[in-house]
Design a protein around this motif. Structure first.
Motif, PDB file in Angstrom:
ATOM      1  N   PRO A 192      -1.851  -3.795  -2.295  1.00  0.00           N
ATOM      2  CA  PRO A 192      -2.170  -3.105  -3.560  1.00  0.00           C
ATOM      3  C   PRO A 192      -1.495  -3.747  -4.771  1.00  0.00           C
ATOM      4  O   PRO A 192      -2.102  -3.829  -5.853  1.00  0.00           O
ATOM      5  CB  PRO A 192      -1.646  -1.678  -3.328  1.00  0.00           C
ATOM      6  N   ARG A 200      -3.536  -5.380  -7.982  1.00  0.00           N
ATOM      7  CA  ARG A 200      -3.310  -4.995  -9.386  1.00  0.00           C
ATOM      8  C   ARG A 200      -3.025  -6.225 -10.245  1.00  0.00           C
ATOM      9  O   ARG A 200      -3.552  -6.360 -11.360  1.00  0.00           O
ATOM     10  CB  ARG A 200      -2.160  -3.994  -9.477  1.00  0.00           C
ATOM     11  N   ASN A 239      -6.695   0.173   2.197  1.00  0.00           N
ATOM     12  CA  ASN A 239      -6.116  -0.936   1.426  1.00  0.00           C
ATOM     13  C   ASN A 239      -6.865  -2.238   1.676  1.00  0.00           C
ATOM     14  O   ASN A 239      -7.071  -3.036   0.758  1.00  0.00           O
ATOM     15  CB  ASN A 239      -4.644  -1.120   1.785  1.00  0.00           C
ATOM     16  N   ALA A 284     -10.246  -2.228   0.054  1.00  0.00           N
ATOM     17  CA  ALA A 284     -10.123  -2.386  -1.394  1.00  0.00           C
ATOM     18  C   ALA A 284     -10.150  -3.853  -1.811  1.00  0.00           C
ATOM     19  O   ALA A 284     -10.582  -4.184  -2.921  1.00  0.00           O
ATOM     20  CB  ALA A 284      -8.830  -1.726  -1.883  1.00  0.00           C
TER      21      ALA A 284
END
Length: 280
Positions: free
Chosen positions: A20, A24, A72, A75
């Motif tokens: 994650p 980002r 996760n 994603a």
């Protein structure tokens, strides 16, 4: 000039915390990368988990990364990044792959492909050997499985591999740059100036550009700020930052030379790793 990003995800911690954070950061800088996942059991929570004999590890309870970190991992694909497989069981690969049989190698890749397909709804198109640990059977399996490319070795440019008499027509995209941990082993380099040394290593003309390898466990957590400084320097220097898939597509129709793959060492790393060697 261009640099392609190769990201290993080899543990539950990397998938849960590092992925994650990396997503980002990459989104903030509008950069795409290629993520390579280990999706099987994770033994890294055990002290010296990579050193526990494989037959003993098999009897220890361990979470499946593909199950525990499903959201996760999905994603990464949802964000538009390139995705592939590393191994099924990271600790088995690190410790055992160089001496394993064709059957073992086939089984490891078959489990990894099955877990990837179950998770993402499609077969993987690329593979990366964790820690640049390989055996000759891996190269033939990569061709047999129809991968577009693999990233298993250290080297200088994209090539077709041969090892111990085994040839493959699956292109290798080698890592060209030192890792951050390898640089940190050098005197005078610390986390404050680390990005500058890595950026300096990029100031050369490479046939296909540079390939930088990082991991969700290190650059996604402890060295995240260093990686961000690198991204800022690359973008400030007008570098193209790409995924390995984008790099491969840019040379897909070009003829490739065949090179032997050997074993060697690099400063800052104790174990031998697979390295692009002489041209055939």
């Amino acid at each position: 000039m261009r640099v392609a990003l190769r990201i290993e995800v080899g543990s539950e911690k990397g998938a849960r915390e590092g992925v994650p954070a990396l997503l980002r950061l990459l989104d903030e800088h509008q950069v795409k990368a290629t993520f390579f996942f280990s999706l099987g059991p994770d033994y890294s929570r055990y002290p010296f988990g990579d050193q526990i004999p494989r037959l003993v590890r098999r009897h220890l309870p361990a979470p499946l990364i593909s199950k525990r970190c499903r959201s996760n991992l999905l994603a990464v694909a949802d964000a538009g990044h390139d995705i592939g497989i590393a191994s099924y069981t990271a600790s088995d690969w690190h410790q055992d792959v160089a001496f394993q049989s064709a059957d073992w190698t086939y089984s490891e890749l078959a489990f990894a492909c099955e877990a990837f397909t179950d998770l993402f709804g499609k077969a993987p198109h690329c593979f990366a050997a964790l820690g640049w640990q390989v055996n000759p059977h891996l190269f033939s399996e990569e061709e047999e499985l129809g991968f577009d490319f693999a990233s298993d070795v250290r080297g200088q440019h994209i090539f077709l591999p041969e090892s111990q008499g085994v040839s493959s027509n699956c292109p290798q995209i080698p890592t060209t740059l030192p890792t951050l941990d390898e640089l940190l082993a050098q005197e005078g380099i610390d986390e404050e100036n680390l990005h500058q040394y890595l950026y300096a290593a990029c100031q050369r003309i490479m046939p296909n550009g540079e390939v930088f390898s990082l991991s969700a466990e290190r650059e996604g957590i402890e060295l995240l700020e260093v990686f961000e400084r690198l991204l800022v320097m690359w973008k400030g220097g007008q570098w193209e930052i790409k995924s390995l898939g984008e790099l491969y597509n840019s040379i897909a129709d070009a003829p490739l030379k065949r090179h032997l793959v050997g074993w060697g060492t690099v400063y800052g790393r104790a174990e031998h790793i697979a390295i692009q060697s002489t041209r055939k």
